[in-house]
Structures are given as C-alpha cells and as structure tokens.
Design an enzyme around this catalytic site. Sequence first.
Site, PDB file in Angstrom:
ATOM      1  CB  VAL A   1      13.599  29.977 -62.773  1.00 24.96           C
ATOM      2  CG1 VAL A   1      12.977  28.298 -63.242  1.00 24.96           C
ATOM      3  CG2 VAL A   1      14.259  30.054 -61.038  1.00 24.96           C
TER       4      VAL A   1
ATOM      5  CG  HIS B   1       7.356  21.888 -56.430  1.00 24.44           C
ATOM      6  ND1 HIS B   1       7.943  22.346 -58.159  1.00 24.44           N
ATOM      7  CD2 HIS B   1       7.401  22.310 -55.649  1.00 24.44           C
ATOM      8  CE1 HIS B   1       8.599  22.996 -57.200  1.00 24.44           C
ATOM      9  NE2 HIS B   1       9.244  22.914 -55.709  1.00 24.44           N
TER      10      HIS B   1
ATOM     11  CG  HIS C   1      29.300   1.895 -57.091  1.00 21.18           C
ATOM     12  ND1 HIS C   1      29.552   2.844 -57.162  1.00 21.18           N
ATOM     13  CD2 HIS C   1      29.437   0.785 -57.423  1.00 21.18           C
ATOM     14  CE1 HIS C   1      30.606   2.816 -57.945  1.00 21.18           C
ATOM     15  NE2 HIS C   1      30.694   1.943 -58.373  1.00 21.18           N
TER      16      HIS C   1
END
Length: 479
Positions: free
Chosen positions: A193, A335, A458
Amino acid sequence: MFRRCFPIFNPYDVVVVGGGPGGYVAAIKAAQLGLKTACVEKRGALGGTCLNVGCIPSKALLHATHMYHDAHANFERYGLMGGAGVTMDVAKMQQQKEKSVNGLTSGVEYLLKKNKVTYYKGEAGFVTPNTLNVKGIDGKDEAIEAKNTIIATGSEPTALPFLPFDEKVVLSSTGALALQQVPKKMVVIGGGVIGLELGSVWARLGSDVTVVEFAPRCAPTLDSDVTDALVGALKRNGEDEVPMTGIEGVNGTNNGSIALTLEVEQAGGQAETLHCDALLVSVGRRPYTAGLGLEKNNVSLNERGFVKIGSHFETNVAGVYAIGDVVDKGPMLAHKAEDEGVACAEILAGRPGHVNYDVIPGVIYTMPEVASVGKTEEELKKAGVAYKVGKFPFNANSRAKAVATEDGFVKVLTDKATDRILGVHIVCSAAGELIAGALLAMEYGASSEDVGRTCHAHPTMSEAVKEACMACFAKTINF
C-alpha cells in the site's frame, strides 16, 4: 530514576499510552463511559503516524498530484483548455499538507479536552504494571498510577538491515512525504500500500518510478483480478514494476544518488542495476515498544515483537491491555485500531466490546483506488469453499461513463449454497467510498440478492455494486 511530583491519592481508571487513532479514540470513549482517563503521547502532537506522517498527509499529496495529473491528461476532453500549462509548486503543496495535518492534530487535542481526558505530553514507561513514569517534553518526570493501562504505541517503518534510513536519499514513508523537490528517478522497494501510493505521488509529478517487489506480484494479499487491474493502471500512469528475488548490493555515489543491484526473477535470475536519486523502502512496519519497559514487567511479546493479547485485548499481565498496530491481531490499519479502542474502553467500563476482524476493509488510494473486504477468490479456493462470482465493469456504469472514470470493476464473492456475501473487491476512482455499503452488508450477513434487490440511486457508481451482486444470484441488467 523517577520522582513523584505529587502524591498519588486517586489513580486513573484508564491510562492510554499513545495518542494515535487507537489511543485517542480509546481515551475519549473511556471518558465518555465515566472512567477517569489520561492519554500520554510523546510526539507532542496527537494523531499518531496516521495523522502526522501517514494516512492524512499522503492523502493530501495524492489529491494534489491527482488534480495536477488530471489537468495535464484529461482537461481538454472536458473542454477545459490550458491544462497542459498547469505547473506544480512542491513547496506550496507541502505547506497545504502541513496545514491540513496541523488543523486535525489540534482538533484531536480539543476533543480530549472536551471529553475531560487528561493529556500528558511525554514518553511513558512502566515502572510497575500500575505505575507509569512520564518523561515530559518539558524535561520533567511525573509518576502516574492507573487501575488499567492500554498500550497503543503503534508502529514504525522497517528498514533493510544493510540500508538505514537517512531520509535524504534512502527514504522511509516519512521522508517520502516530506520531499521538497521531485526526484528524477525513484526506486520503491516494496509493492504494498505505502509503496504504491507514494510512488504514485511522485510519478504524477514527473519522477521516473520503478517499484520492485519480492513477491510474485505487487499488493500480493489482494485478489489477483484486482492486482492485475491495479498494476495495469499504474503502468499507464508511469509506474513500472520489477519482480525480484533479492538485493545483491547498494552503492552510493558522491552526487547524492545510489546504485541498486537487484537479482531479478525472470530470465534466470540475472542481476540488474537500477540507479536512482531517491530510494523509498516500504517493506513493512514493526511494532513500536521501545522504552515502555514491557520486558521488565513481563508483558509477553511474540517472536516479531508484537504484544500478545487475548479476546478482550488483555495481555498476560493483569490490568495491562493493548490495541492497534502494536498487537498480534488483525491488519495494521488506523480504522482497525479505532474500533479496537472503542471495544477495549467498553470492556473496561464493564460493557460488551467486540471487533469483527472478518469485516475490516483495506484501501489503496492510488488512481484508480482499490478497496477490498472479506475473502479473496484465492483464499476461498484454498479453503475449499464452494462460491459464486459476480462482476460488473465500470465501463458499463452510467455515472462512470459520464465523468470519464471507467477504469475498474466490482467483484463480489458469495457462498454457493447460502448466497451470503463472503468478499467484495472494487477497483475504481471512488472505491474507498463504495466499500462502505459492502461492509454494512457483510456485517449484517446480507446475501447478494439482498443487495441486488435494494434500490440504488441513478446515476451513481454504487449501482455497479448492485449489478455485481445481481450477477451472483441472477444476471446483470446493464452488461
């Protein structure tokens, strides 16, 4: 030796050592639950690695450099002319990064004060399991006592044994975040990462970036479909990938550059020499426990130096708990540490506390982003689990087409018998945001049909998650 600056008549219910995401969250939650709480942080600024030299500053640089790259590569297609003339002032970019960091660190300090958490600026070490000596950044020592202590000291970058960090040419993530000019050539050792994100930052600004990886592929813990898509996108954006099996030598030069001799995996393992003026070493992180006095207080560590904990975050020593990067459980993610901080505080307050380690997301903030939660297809195959796969590409998603961010897909893995969602993997410009819906679905045991029959707005990119779920239990509509 330590001295007591005042008699200790009323010990704290909880003292948290470390003010990073796990530590400050644990302290605030404990105080909110009625426990007399203190937090000790030696950095002099709260937020830990994440806020000061990790998650937050890297996102600031990723955002700035993405806008720069987007101006040069894409503005004209939107009818925005002149993007190719946009220039980057690295010093101002760094100033804006620091402004963001400083605002957030002061905000965390305000939150401690608001919740009546006593904040000690200094380095804590155990004298006994219930007594800590705090060496203040003002030079004074102070002894504090606690009924319970939470170790939340985090982690630090791992250096290669033959290549110490100088933060000028040989960089840790901290040094790579603080560069004041764009390297001509950057080599990144480690395609995880950190390496991919920081490599992206400097590649977008014109650095020639090569990522070298010991594993057969970059980001080796990801689903292979995701890795293939990510590596392809990064190559298009200027990052090369070189698999290797070893490093034969590193030689410095007198002009501030180094020569790195690698043993390359392909073509019989022949040596290849790469020259660079910036070498980012991102081969992992190690738990930070220096100066805590854990050994003399018999707190058990594993063979890699992580603190051993039980199901309630307890160590083998009564009254001593640990959370976050420093423990031998779960991924080293901010987290995850935050959730552990909340759960540990709840347990110390006599309430139930729990972390579901099967539903912890991982995100790589490149462009496109990558977000994953749950099992990969490789893991399910290895475990012998019968599963189904549903995929939906973003080049068939209306919103992605409209805003020209068509790279990527959503991949959903479900149990073949029950249709329960076992894993979700997303590659797209907003993957880090879209994964939240998948987390909620998995936390509550949803099936792909549950998600596929839920009305999504949408046009949104979230519709791709719905369509991928539809592909598991029925068929997609728009692909």
